[in-house]
Write a protein that holds these residues in place. Sequence first.
Motif, mmCIF file in Angstrom:
data_model
loop_
_atom_site.group_PDB
_atom_site.id
_atom_site.type_symbol
_atom_site.label_atom_id
_atom_site.label_comp_id
_atom_site.label_asym_id
_atom_site.label_seq_id
_atom_site.Cartn_x
_atom_site.Cartn_y
_atom_site.Cartn_z
ATOM 1 N N GLU A 7 25.924 21.719 34.375
ATOM 2 C CA GLU A 7 25.193 20.547 33.886
ATOM 3 C C GLU A 7 23.697 20.652 34.164
ATOM 4 N N ILE A 8 23.342 21.195 35.308
ATOM 5 C CA ILE A 8 21.923 21.366 35.633
ATOM 6 C C ILE A 8 21.305 22.447 34.749
ATOM 7 N N ALA A 9 21.957 23.596 34.657
ATOM 8 C CA ALA A 9 21.399 24.733 33.931
ATOM 9 C C ALA A 9 21.168 24.415 32.464
ATOM 10 N N GLU A 10 22.025 23.576 31.881
ATOM 11 C CA GLU A 10 21.928 23.291 30.445
ATOM 12 C C GLU A 10 21.436 21.878 30.166
ATOM 13 N N SER A 11 20.737 21.306 31.117
ATOM 14 C CA SER A 11 20.280 19.928 30.939
ATOM 15 C C SER A 11 19.269 19.778 29.812
ATOM 16 N N ARG A 12 18.557 20.860 29.473
ATOM 17 C CA ARG A 12 17.582 20.787 28.385
ATOM 18 C C ARG A 12 18.114 21.357 27.072
ATOM 19 N N HIS A 13 19.318 21.879 27.083
ATOM 20 C CA HIS A 13 19.915 22.420 25.863
ATOM 21 C C HIS A 13 20.535 21.298 25.027
ATOM 22 N N ARG A 14 20.475 21.447 23.725
ATOM 23 C CA ARG A 14 21.296 20.620 22.845
ATOM 24 C C ARG A 14 22.572 21.364 22.465
ATOM 25 N N ILE A 15 22.427 22.642 22.155
ATOM 26 C CA ILE A 15 23.565 23.492 21.805
ATOM 27 C C ILE A 15 23.881 24.349 23.028
ATOM 28 N N LEU A 16 25.089 24.228 23.548
ATOM 29 C CA LEU A 16 25.418 24.862 24.825
ATOM 30 C C LEU A 16 26.054 26.235 24.618
ATOM 31 N N ASN A 17 25.484 26.987 23.689
ATOM 32 C CA ASN A 17 25.930 28.338 23.376
ATOM 33 C C ASN A 17 24.739 29.110 22.823
ATOM 34 N N PRO A 18 24.836 30.440 22.729
ATOM 35 C CA PRO A 18 23.752 31.214 22.116
ATOM 36 C C PRO A 18 23.794 31.123 20.592
ATOM 37 N N LEU A 19 23.768 29.895 20.093
ATOM 38 C CA LEU A 19 23.835 29.605 18.659
ATOM 39 C C LEU A 19 22.586 28.816 18.289
ATOM 40 N N THR A 20 21.787 29.335 17.371
ATOM 41 C CA THR A 20 20.536 28.688 16.995
ATOM 42 C C THR A 20 20.784 27.560 15.997
ATOM 43 N N ASP A 21 19.776 26.715 15.824
ATOM 44 C CA ASP A 21 19.891 25.591 14.900
ATOM 45 C C ASP A 21 20.228 26.055 13.487
ATOM 46 N N ASP A 22 19.542 27.101 13.032
ATOM 47 C CA ASP A 22 19.781 27.550 11.657
ATOM 48 C C ASP A 22 21.185 28.111 11.481
ATOM 49 N N LYS A 23 21.712 28.749 12.513
ATOM 50 C CA LYS A 23 23.066 29.287 12.389
ATOM 51 C C LYS A 23 24.126 28.193 12.509
ATOM 52 N N LEU A 24 23.824 27.138 13.229
ATOM 53 C CA LEU A 24 24.732 25.984 13.243
ATOM 54 C C LEU A 24 24.792 25.356 11.855
ATOM 55 N N GLU A 25 23.641 25.269 11.183
ATOM 56 C CA GLU A 25 23.614 24.744 9.822
ATOM 57 C C GLU A 25 24.378 25.671 8.874
ATOM 58 N N LEU A 26 24.180 26.975 9.017
ATOM 59 C CA LEU A 26 24.895 27.935 8.187
ATOM 60 C C LEU A 26 26.398 27.797 8.368
ATOM 61 N N LEU A 27 26.831 27.624 9.602
ATOM 62 C CA LEU A 27 28.258 27.467 9.882
ATOM 63 C C LEU A 27 28.819 26.251 9.163
ATOM 64 N N GLY A 28 28.070 25.154 9.166
ATOM 65 C CA GLY A 28 28.517 23.961 8.454
ATOM 66 C C GLY A 28 28.642 24.198 6.963
ATOM 67 N N GLU A 29 27.694 24.921 6.390
ATOM 68 C CA GLU A 29 27.754 25.249 4.960
ATOM 69 C C GLU A 29 28.975 26.103 4.645
ATOM 70 N N ILE A 30 29.243 27.087 5.497
ATOM 71 C CA ILE A 30 30.394 27.962 5.298
ATOM 72 C C ILE A 30 31.691 27.164 5.279
ATOM 73 N N CYS A 31 31.781 26.159 6.131
ATOM 74 C CA CYS A 31 33.017 25.373 6.249
ATOM 75 C C CYS A 31 33.246 24.429 5.077
ATOM 76 N N GLY A 32 32.251 24.251 4.211
ATOM 77 C CA GLY A 32 32.418 23.398 3.032
ATOM 78 C C GLY A 32 32.759 21.954 3.378
ATOM 79 N N ILE A 33 32.052 21.411 4.348
ATOM 80 C CA ILE A 33 32.364 20.067 4.849
ATOM 81 C C ILE A 33 32.015 19.005 3.808
ATOM 82 N N THR A 34 32.884 18.024 3.657
ATOM 83 C CA THR A 34 32.671 16.879 2.766
ATOM 84 C C THR A 34 32.865 15.592 3.572
ATOM 85 N N PRO A 35 32.506 14.419 2.989
ATOM 86 C CA PRO A 35 32.660 13.165 3.741
ATOM 87 C C PRO A 35 34.086 12.884 4.215
ATOM 88 N N GLY A 36 35.086 13.521 3.620
ATOM 89 C CA GLY A 36 36.457 13.280 4.058
ATOM 90 C C GLY A 36 36.939 14.210 5.147
#
Length: 245
Positions: A7-36
């Motif tokens: 908890e201390i080490a990652e107190s300033r992190h939003r993403i608690l893995n070596p995953l960048t913002d752009d790759k998190l967005e890419l992952l969402g696109e790959i999954c084809g997420i819809t409102p349902g």
Amino acid sequence: MSLRFHEIAESRHRILNPLTDDKLELLGEICGITPGTRQLDLACGKGEMLARWASRYGLTGVGVDISKVFLAAARDRAHELGVSEQVTFVEADAGEYKDEPRTYDIVSCLGATWIGDGLLGTLDLMRPPLSAGGLALVGECYWTTPPPEEAYESLGIAQDTFTSLAGTGERFESAGFELVEMVMSNLDSWDRYVGSQWWTLSEWLQKNSEDPDAPAIRDFLNQSRRAHLEYGRHYLGWGVFVLRS
């Protein structure tokens, strides 16, 4: 490391893995997420994936984590993005959590396969709540090249915990999952992830030198730096694997 150290080490992190913002967005696109779309995120940390995808795509979901500190941050983030009615965060051991069977389009566990005592056990945990044709997202380390014997002790990793990238694919197959996509981290992702931890821990130690845990945290910081620079950066990869059963 202990939960408090985490908890201390990652107190300033939003993403608690070596995953960048752009790759998190890419992952969402790959999954084809819809409102349902419905998602269950096991060991969700600060809930960034759920909150962000709820905001961008309109999904609903549940995040499960054992850390009160991370869950408080997750609820704050959901409120900030205006999705508190779409996502729920549950304090529980993700390895023991039970939900309705076959009710989620996505079941995820990023960087926390320790909840099932390893990759195969975690996949067993993820299968029951996953709907037919749904996607399992697993964030997992792998060896980019076979490490020397001393790397295991330095990194705190048992020899059979991870395998090669091809071997990781074979583990998916043996568990009855098909690997259909993947989003991989790189050296810069790792450096940003662990480097930010070093900065945070160093600042914490400057401000909390009298804390009873300070000596152990300093030892952890020193070991973390040494292990990453000497072994982790050269031998350890990480990626999110998109699977279908």
